[in-house]
Design a protein around this motif. Sequence first.
Motif, short mmCIF file in Angstrom:
data_model
loop_
_atom_site.label_atom_id
_atom_site.label_comp_id
_atom_site.label_asym_id
_atom_site.label_seq_id
_atom_site.Cartn_x
_atom_site.Cartn_y
_atom_site.Cartn_z
N GLU A 89 12.26 -8.35 -2.87
CA GLU A 89 11.21 -7.38 -3.15
C GLU A 89 10.74 -7.51 -4.60
N ALA A 117 11.46 -1.23 8.43
CA ALA A 117 11.36 -0.39 7.24
C ALA A 117 10.96 -1.22 6.02
N ARG A 120 7.34 -2.62 6.46
CA ARG A 120 6.34 -1.57 6.29
C ARG A 120 6.11 -1.28 4.81
N ARG A 121 7.21 -1.19 4.04
CA ARG A 121 7.07 -0.98 2.59
C ARG A 121 6.30 -2.12 1.94
N GLN A 124 2.56 -1.89 2.86
CA GLN A 124 1.90 -0.80 2.14
C GLN A 124 1.65 -1.20 0.69
N TRP A 125 2.65 -1.82 0.07
CA TRP A 125 2.46 -2.27 -1.32
C TRP A 125 1.39 -3.35 -1.40
N THR A 170 4.75 -1.64 11.52
CA THR A 170 4.75 -2.20 10.16
C THR A 170 3.37 -2.25 9.52
#
Length: 289
Positions: A89, A117, A120-121, A124-125, A170
């Motif tokens: 990440e 999870a 999806r993060r 979104q980012w 996602t």
Amino acid sequence: MPLCPTGELVAEAAAHQGAVAAFNVITLEHVEAVVAAAEAVGEPVILQVSENAVKFHGGRPHPIAAAAVSAARRSSADIALHLDHVKSEALLLEAADCGFGSVMFDAAHLSYRDNVAATRRAAQWAHAHGLWLEAELGEVGGKDGNGPLDAHAPGARTDPAEARRYVEETGVDALAVAIGSSHAMTSRDARIDHDLLNTLRLTLDLPLVLHGSSGVSDQEIQRAVAGGISKVNIGTALSIAMTRAVRAALEADPDAVDPRGYLAAGRRAVTDTVTALLTTVTTAAARTV
């Protein structure tokens, strides 16, 4: 020319029942070779830098990305820049500052719940920073105590219903699917499950990506593109071409010490390989069956 958004290149290819070719680059010579081939063929390409390539460059994505951006901006071809197979990440968060227009976020090693999870993060980012996000789904595992299989583990196959749920949960922009290809193949005898590809195409309303395409024959690549693949990833074929050419140059001149000679041979070999593969991918739409 300015860098092109990855999503636009993929969408344009898909609109014409075709695909855009994406080539993994490791060195400046790879970048120059892919750009030269794109200009020769007159087709767009995606330059891909993987997390493993970033590790090779000391964990710093900026230098190789800057080289790719510079080459793309000085090229007559339409070129996008993509950060490939990102598990970190922290690396994901560097993507926008380096000039990447898209990222393939790889959480396939996680359980389905954790994969969703994390992805999806990431999506979104990415969307908040103007990036297009690709993910992959092979088999989630859990059978007989086995863990998840990534999209290109031998024998892995993507379940269409599971893939539809994954995409909905996602919010990704594209999905790499497990339909028979495998990473790092040095032979071209992978067999694509075209029936599964057709089901995935009908089930999912987003671009489908074929990874591990170095192990897929020209005919199978063209059938896959005609069957719904919109992005074709190729890496190992370039490494094979460069290594063979460099080895041959050094064997022909064992006393050589100037790297420009054998690196030039390697670059030419990669250009030839990319030219042939780019032609294969981009002529597939004309051969739709």
